[in-house]
Design a protein around this motif. Sequence first.
Motif: not given
Length: 153
Positions: A37-42, A52-61
């Motif tokens: 819901x927040x693609x602003x992070x990527x 970086x993609x949102x999937x990479x942000x999610x996998x890191x978290x």
Amino acid sequence: MTRLRFIPTQLTRYPHTNEALFAIALWPVLFALGCWRTPQIAQFLNAQGVGISMLQVFLAGFGAYLFLLGQHRVLNRRYFERHAVDIAWHRRLCEVERDMVAAGLAGAEAHRAVTSEMAQLRKQLGFLVDADNFYRRLKVLIRVMSWLRGKLK
């Protein structure tokens, strides 16, 4: 007035094993929804030059969360130390209750008093009372979540 007394006791109690495990398992789902819901992070990280993609942000978290879950016992040791007397008292009450049942005093007034106090402690201390069972189940949950993270990579 009963309602007002209920709220402070709910705020000071620890979750039971199943409640805690459910909350632990639900967090990655909520985090995934938040990432989606927040693609602003990527977008922000991409603007800074970190492709970086949102999937990479999610996998890191998710990976950081799994690492911290592995350290749960160490991080929560202070709670076990703080309530060590109550936990030991609950264990002693369990032994007394088993002895009373073995002696045939299962319906006696003393047995009801012991089980009532055990239930009150179990309600207040939650997973702290049954820590070995909680951490055994948590280890299985961590393995499942790690497998799932590996499949998402």
